[in-house]
Design an enzyme around this catalytic site. Structure first.
Site, PDB file in Angstrom:
ATOM      1  N   GLY A  33       0.826  -1.257   0.031  1.00 57.38           N
ATOM      2  CA  GLY A  33       0.018  -0.099   0.079  1.00 57.38           C
ATOM      3  C   GLY A  33       0.766   1.123   0.129  1.00 57.38           C
ATOM      4  CB  THR A  34       2.333   3.251  -1.535  1.00 54.14           C
ATOM      5  OG1 THR A  34       3.000   4.645  -1.588  1.00 54.14           O
ATOM      6  CG2 THR A  34       2.056   3.263  -3.143  1.00 54.14           C
ATOM      7  CB  THR A  35      -0.927   7.654  -0.942  1.00 51.91           C
ATOM      8  OG1 THR A  35      -1.891   6.927  -0.147  1.00 51.91           O
ATOM      9  CG2 THR A  35      -2.009   8.729  -1.806  1.00 51.91           C
ATOM     10  CE  LYS A  80       5.754   4.563   0.663  1.00 48.63           C
ATOM     11  NZ  LYS A  80       4.341   4.044   0.655  1.00 48.63           N
TER      12      LYS A  80
END
Length: 273
Positions: A56-58, A89
């Site tokens: 998961g990431t944004t 990131k």
């Protein structure tokens, strides 16, 4: 007529002579169990998905009149386990280009470093920086050659070249899209809601940074796989620079200040007669 005896070459033939540890198990041929299924390819795909940890990431990026604004969270997860809160990131490819990281951390970091090397070699060979279009196409071609081999990459290439700001989305299947705004990761639906509501091309740098920061915060608030620190970068004619890195827990109280509850009745001491 003499016949040759081949019985000693049979795998089940008993060993002659005194037994020893050296010869134990020589007559047993190696074997392993295989799954009892008629569709082995389908079984293999299901097994890979079963042991593959959820990620998961944004991350988000958008073009405005001042250049490109890039933002991301910093949480890394392995299924339901939060493995790190300090992952970088947003990766600097060169002084004028950034890449974002979504998917497998090792895959993204390796191929971004590889892309940085190729961009530098292009600059040395051609005496000019590679364009954002060329860099994104280079990465897409590399990932396309490895499609179906288990790579997990969802990245945005953002930068400034001779034609101005550029933004491309590239994934591990070799897909490549040009656009004005993208969000990638498990929290992207929440980030898109804020981004689409507040986006304008004529935003100032301060307004664009605040929009990116607020979109990342709201995504981390709703998505359990996103969190940590909201980092915001700006790419302009003079290259990229980091504008902020705020803990999303502190941003929560910045956007929603805690209200002090009013006390209805104060307790006072009653004098003893």
């Amino acid at each position: 007529m003499m016949k040759i005896n081949f019985s000693g070459l049979e795998p089940t033939a008993p060993l002659r002579g005194e037994p020893s540890e050296l010869f134990d198990g020589i007559s047993n041929s190696p074997s392993f169990a295989i799954p009892n299924t008629t569709n082995f390819d389908g079984f293999q795909k299901e097994a890979i998905q079963m042991v593959k940890p959820a990620k998961g990431t944004t991350t988000l990026a958008f073009i405005f009149k001042g250049g490109v604004m890039v933002a991301a969270d910093s949480r890394a997860s392995m299924g339901g386990y939060i493995s790190s809160q300090s992952v970088k990131k947003i990766i600097e490819i060169n002084p004028y280009m950034l890449g974002t990281m979504a998917g497998g951390a090792a895959d993204c970091q390796f191929w971004h470093r590889n892309l940085g090397i190729k961009c530098r070699l292009h600059e040395l060979a051609n005496k000019r920086r590679i364009s954002v279009t060329g860099a994104s196409k280079l990465l897409a071609n590399i990932l396309y050659s490895y499609r179906g081999m288990g790579l997990s990459v969802g990245t945005m290439i953002a930068g400034w070249d001779e034609k101005g700001p550029g933004l491309y989305y590239v994934d591990s299947e070799g897909g490549r899209l040009k656009g004005n705004r993208f969000s990638v990761g498990s929290g992207s639906p929440y980030a898109y809601g804020v981004l689409d509501n507040g986006y304008r091309y004529d935003l100032s740098v301060e307004e664009a940074a605040e929009l990116a920061r607020r979109a990342i915060y709201h995504a981390t608030f709703r998505d359990g796989a996103s969190g940590g620190v909201a980092s915001v970068y700006h790419v302009g004619p003079d290259g990229w620079r980091k504008l902020s890195g705020d803990d999303v827990g502190e941003l929560h109280y910045h956007y929603y200040p805690a209200e002090v509850a009013a006390v209805d009745h104060e307790m006072t001491e009653v004098p003893v007669a």
